[in-house]
Each structure stands twice: as C-alpha cells, then as structure tokens.
Scaffold this active site. Structure first.
Site, PDB file in Angstrom:
ATOM      1  N   MET A 127       0.845  -1.200   0.000  1.00 44.98           N
ATOM      2  CA  MET A 127       0.000   0.000   0.000  1.00 44.98           C
ATOM      3  C   MET A 127       0.881   1.252   0.000  1.00 44.98           C
ATOM      4  O   MET A 127       0.401   2.345   0.321  1.00 44.98           O
ATOM      5  CB  MET A 127      -0.934  -0.002   1.205  1.00 44.98           C
ATOM      6  CG  MET A 127      -1.902  -1.184   1.151  1.00 44.98           C
ATOM      7  SD  MET A 127      -3.401  -0.931   2.105  1.00 44.98           S
ATOM      8  CE  MET A 127      -2.748  -0.666   3.717  1.00 44.98           C
ATOM      9  N   GLY A 154      11.088  -2.788   5.544  1.00 51.27           N
ATOM     10  CA  GLY A 154      10.381  -4.077   5.543  1.00 51.27           C
ATOM     11  C   GLY A 154       9.904  -4.439   4.142  1.00 51.27           C
ATOM     12  O   GLY A 154      10.104  -5.557   3.654  1.00 51.27           O
ATOM     13  N   HIS A 155       9.277  -3.471   3.465  1.00 51.48           N
ATOM     14  CA  HIS A 155       8.840  -3.694   2.077  1.00 51.48           C
ATOM     15  C   HIS A 155      10.045  -4.009   1.185  1.00 51.48           C
ATOM     16  O   HIS A 155       9.984  -4.881   0.331  1.00 51.48           O
ATOM     17  CB  HIS A 155       8.168  -2.437   1.510  1.00 51.48           C
ATOM     18  CG  HIS A 155       6.898  -2.035   2.196  1.00 51.48           C
ATOM     19  ND1 HIS A 155       6.787  -0.856   2.899  1.00 51.48           N
ATOM     20  CD2 HIS A 155       5.677  -2.619   2.254  1.00 51.48           C
ATOM     21  CE1 HIS A 155       5.560  -0.738   3.371  1.00 51.48           C
ATOM     22  NE2 HIS A 155       4.852  -1.790   2.997  1.00 51.48           N
ATOM     23  N   GLN A 166       5.667 -11.597   7.409  1.00 58.29           N
ATOM     24  CA  GLN A 166       5.174 -12.263   8.611  1.00 58.29           C
ATOM     25  C   GLN A 166       4.604 -11.251   9.616  1.00 58.29           C
ATOM     26  O   GLN A 166       3.835 -11.596  10.490  1.00 58.29           O
ATOM     27  CB  GLN A 166       6.322 -13.070   9.242  1.00 58.29           C
ATOM     28  CG  GLN A 166       5.982 -13.829  10.508  1.00 58.29           C
ATOM     29  CD  GLN A 166       4.897 -14.872  10.312  1.00 58.29           C
ATOM     30  OE1 GLN A 166       4.703 -15.377   9.207  1.00 58.29           O
ATOM     31  NE2 GLN A 166       4.175 -15.189  11.374  1.00 58.29           N
ATOM     32  N   ASP A 186       2.286  -9.335   9.173  1.00 54.55           N
ATOM     33  CA  ASP A 186       0.827  -9.490   9.105  1.00 54.55           C
ATOM     34  C   ASP A 186       0.521 -10.993   9.075  1.00 54.55           C
ATOM     35  O   ASP A 186       0.186 -11.565   8.035  1.00 54.55           O
ATOM     36  CB  ASP A 186       0.286  -8.781   7.875  1.00 54.55           C
ATOM     37  CG  ASP A 186       0.572  -7.288   7.931  1.00 54.55           C
ATOM     38  OD1 ASP A 186      -0.185  -6.572   8.583  1.00 54.55           O
ATOM     39  OD2 ASP A 186       1.586  -6.849   7.354  1.00 54.55           O
ATOM     40  N   VAL A 241      10.727  -7.174   9.604  1.00 51.30           N
ATOM     41  CA  VAL A 241      11.883  -6.272   9.728  1.00 51.30           C
ATOM     42  C   VAL A 241      11.557  -5.246  10.810  1.00 51.30           C
ATOM     43  O   VAL A 241      10.460  -4.676  10.821  1.00 51.30           O
ATOM     44  CB  VAL A 241      12.190  -5.586   8.386  1.00 51.30           C
ATOM     45  CG1 VAL A 241      13.352  -4.613   8.529  1.00 51.30           C
ATOM     46  CG2 VAL A 241      12.504  -6.638   7.326  1.00 51.30           C
ATOM     47  N   MET A 252       8.619  -2.460  11.659  1.00 46.95           N
ATOM     48  CA  MET A 252       8.427  -1.367  10.702  1.00 46.95           C
ATOM     49  C   MET A 252       7.011  -1.409  10.151  1.00 46.95           C
ATOM     50  O   MET A 252       6.461  -2.478   9.883  1.00 46.95           O
ATOM     51  CB  MET A 252       9.442  -1.486   9.572  1.00 46.95           C
ATOM     52  CG  MET A 252      10.821  -1.172  10.073  1.00 46.95           C
ATOM     53  SD  MET A 252      11.945  -0.912   8.712  1.00 46.95           S
ATOM     54  CE  MET A 252      13.429  -0.557   9.648  1.00 46.95           C
ATOM     55  N   SER A 253       6.418  -0.231   9.985  1.00 47.05           N
ATOM     56  CA  SER A 253       5.059  -0.122   9.475  1.00 47.05           C
ATOM     57  C   SER A 253       4.879   1.280   8.906  1.00 47.05           C
ATOM     58  O   SER A 253       5.418   2.249   9.456  1.00 47.05           O
ATOM     59  CB  SER A 253       4.054  -0.328  10.619  1.00 47.05           C
ATOM     60  OG  SER A 253       2.773   0.126  10.233  1.00 47.05           O
TER      61      SER A 253
HETATM   62  P1  AMP Z   1       1.443  -2.940   3.493  1.00 45.54           P
HETATM   63  O1  AMP Z   1       1.992  -1.923   2.567  1.00 45.54           O
HETATM   64  O2  AMP Z   1       1.441  -2.536   4.920  1.00 45.54           O
HETATM   65  O3  AMP Z   1       0.135  -3.521   3.018  1.00 45.54           O
HETATM   66  O4  AMP Z   1       2.471  -4.155   3.445  1.00 45.54           O
HETATM   67  C1  AMP Z   1       2.829  -4.762   2.240  1.00 45.54           C
HETATM   68  C2  AMP Z   1       3.586  -6.025   2.541  1.00 45.54           C
HETATM   69  O5  AMP Z   1       4.761  -5.729   3.291  1.00 45.54           O
HETATM   70  C3  AMP Z   1       2.774  -7.026   3.383  1.00 45.54           C
HETATM   71  O6  AMP Z   1       3.016  -8.339   2.929  1.00 45.54           O
HETATM   72  C4  AMP Z   1       3.321  -6.808   4.757  1.00 45.54           C
HETATM   73  O7  AMP Z   1       3.201  -7.940   5.595  1.00 45.54           O
HETATM   74  C5  AMP Z   1       4.777  -6.527   4.446  1.00 45.54           C
HETATM   75  N1  AMP Z   1       5.396  -5.812   5.550  1.00 45.54           N
HETATM   76  C6  AMP Z   1       4.946  -4.671   6.145  1.00 45.54           C
HETATM   77  N2  AMP Z   1       5.738  -4.330   7.170  1.00 45.54           N
HETATM   78  C7  AMP Z   1       6.711  -5.279   7.231  1.00 45.54           C
HETATM   79  C8  AMP Z   1       7.829  -5.493   8.091  1.00 45.54           C
HETATM   80  N3  AMP Z   1       8.106  -4.665   9.092  1.00 45.54           N
HETATM   81  N4  AMP Z   1       8.611  -6.576   7.859  1.00 45.54           N
HETATM   82  C9  AMP Z   1       8.320  -7.425   6.848  1.00 45.54           C
HETATM   83  N5  AMP Z   1       7.292  -7.281   6.006  1.00 45.54           N
HETATM   84  C10 AMP Z   1       6.491  -6.227   6.202  1.00 45.54           C
END
Ligand code: AMP
Length: 279
Positions: A29, A35-36, A147, A149, A175, A183-184
């Site tokens: 998103m 992490g991404h 992982q 999520d 990560v 990370m988020s």
């Molecule tokens: P999002 O943009 O939050 O929808 O995340 C996109 C992808 O990145 C999803 O598969 C998440 O699980 C993964 N993701 C988000 N944060 C992390 C993180 N800190 N470590 C590993 N993968 C992550």
C-alpha cells in the site's frame, strides 16, 4: 529503469512480453520502508522480473478516517524501488480496480474471523479481493508477503489453496527498527512520545518469549506478563492480545505446546500490530 504503469492492460502487456520469464509480485500500500524493500530484494533474488504494486485499497479499510490518513508518498516510493532494480511499478487506478457496479468479492471464511478479522469487520474480505485481482492481472510465479501481518499470510495461503491459484506464496520475516518496533507505514503517524511508547509491543512479545524459553507454558501467565507490560505504558491501550493455534488461529488456553502470539495495541490514535511464534 523501472516501468511505471497504471492500467491493467499495460501491466499484462509487460508481463507477457516474454512468457518464459518468472515474475515475483510484492503487493503493497506504499509509504515504503525497509520491511517492504526486504520483500522486493527477496523477490529480485528469486525471479527474472519483479513487479511491485502500490495501491491503498479502499475495500480493506473499515474506517474512512484511517483510509484518508493513510500515508501516501508515491514519488518517494519510486525513488526507493528504482535503485533496487524493480522492473515494474504498478499504481492501479481505483476506478479500474473497482469500476461502477463492482459486486464480486473473495471471502475466506473461518481463518478470517478471529483477531484482526474480529477487530476490523470486512478487512480481510477487502484484502483477499484485491490480492485475487492483483494475482489475476499479473499472474506472478511467486508473491511475497511479510510475517508482520501473520493472519493475512494465513488468509492468503488459504485463498490460494482453495481457489487453485497457480503461484507460490513466499513469507518473509518481520523487519524491525533497532529498538524492536516492527516497521510499518503507520509508524510515520506517531509523534515522538508515541514513537517511544510504541516499543512496548515488542517488549511484551520478548517478555513472553523469555518466559517461554525458561519453560513457562501457561497461557494465562503468558497473557498476564504481556498485559502488565503494555498497561504500564502511558500512551498504550490494548485492543487484543492473543495466544492462538498457529494453524487454525483458534484461541488457546491452559498449557501450550506452541502458539502464535499476536497483539493489536493503540498508541494514541494509531493502531499497531505485531506477533511472534512460540514453539
Ligand atoms: P502494506 O503496505 O502494509 O500492506 O504491506 C505490504 C507487505 O509488506 C505485506 O506483505 C506486509 O506484511 C509486508 N510488511 C509490512 N511491514 C513489514 C515489516 N516490518 N517486515 C516485513 N514485512 C512487512
């Protein structure tokens, strides 16, 4: 150079230029962080071509304000992805993803219901619907998920098995920041005091893991440890703490053999999640 595309037709065109090539897909998103980028690096190592989708999916938000406030920084995202060698960056139009009269959704029944599913009604229906669309458009060889999520991974694996999608799901470790915070994209919205308080999720998970390593198996006591640590943090409010069966996500009681420990905690207004597996 990465190809930047918006329309489904353009994506398909690039995807099938050379049908012999393997493709990795990293659905995101946006508001990308390390992490991404780990998911993207892994995808680049394992496939001939890599596509990253960036789409803030309205169908998976159950609060309009959360959707509205979700960070968006597409130019910066592109700057992060290009040097890695990402081949295709797809930023779908919401109107093309959800045209007028859109009325078909994908719903994974049981495993979508507890935890995040209970806290965020229809969230996973939104996730599985958009991910099914992304899979249908790109038809990747492999798709990469974090992982971080944990329930999302299980729900998507179930969908892929149930609907016979012809691809592999690759799960990548969470990560973390140096202080342990997962990370988020939502971390950006924390003010300095909240950012400091946000480490409490990882502290609680680690305390449970330490007790587990010392032989404690009682779910009530493990719960209590985590609850105490989070309750002591001034800006934190627990949404849920769970010790669940890693396969079914059914809540566990009594003496445990293994468990997915997961939690959602509000830090101020921002809802953060984290998890780890005890085994
Ligand atoms: P999002 O943009 O939050 O929808 O995340 C996109 C992808 O990145 C999803 O598969 C998440 O699980 C993964 N993701 C988000 N944060 C992390 C993180 N800190 N470590 C590993 N993968 C992550």
């Amino acid at each position: 150079m990465s190809e930047l595309v918006k329309s489904i037709a353009e994506v398909r065109n690039i995807r099938w230029q050379n049908p012999a090539q393997t493709w990795g897909l990293v659905p995101t998103m946006g508001a990308l962080h390390a992490g991404h980028l780990e998911l993207v690096r892994r995808a680049l190592a394992e496939n001939d071509r890599v596509a990253v989708s960036i789409f803030v999916n309205p169908l998976q938000f159950n609060q309009a304000s959360d959707l509205e406030k979700y960070p968006r920084q597409i130019e910066h995202d592109i700057e992060l992805l290009q040097p890695l060698g990402t081949h295709l960056i797809w930023t779908p139009h919401v109107e093309e993803m959800y045209p007028p009269h859109f009325q078909t959704t994908v719903n994974v029944e049981k495993i979508s219901q507890p935890l995040e599913g209970a806290a965020r009604p229809n969230h996973f229906r939104g996730v599985t619907t958009v991910v099914a669309k992304l899979f249908n458009v790109i038809q990747p060889t492999r798709a990469y998920f974090g992982q971080k999520d944990a329930q999302q991974v299980k729900v998507i694996q179930q969908m892929v098995a149930d609907l016979s999608f012809n691809l592999s799901i690759v799960v990548c470790p969470t990560v973390r920041e140096p202080d342990g915070l997962a990370m988020s994209s939502r971390n950006q919205r924390l003010n300095p005091a909240e950012r400091q308080a946000a480490t409490v999720l990882y502290q609680a998970l680690q305390a449970a893991q330490n007790q587990w390593q010392n032989g404690l198996r009682n779910s009530k006591l493990l719960h209590e440890t985590m609850r105490k640590i989070i309750s002591a943090a001034p800006l934190a409010r627990i949404d849920y703490i769970s010790l669940a069966d890693p396969l079914t996500l059914a809540e566990l009681e009594g003496e445990l053999k293994q468990a997915l420990v997961s939690m959602a905690v509000y830090i101020g207004e921002i809802r953060l999640i984290d998890n780890l597996t005890l085994e």
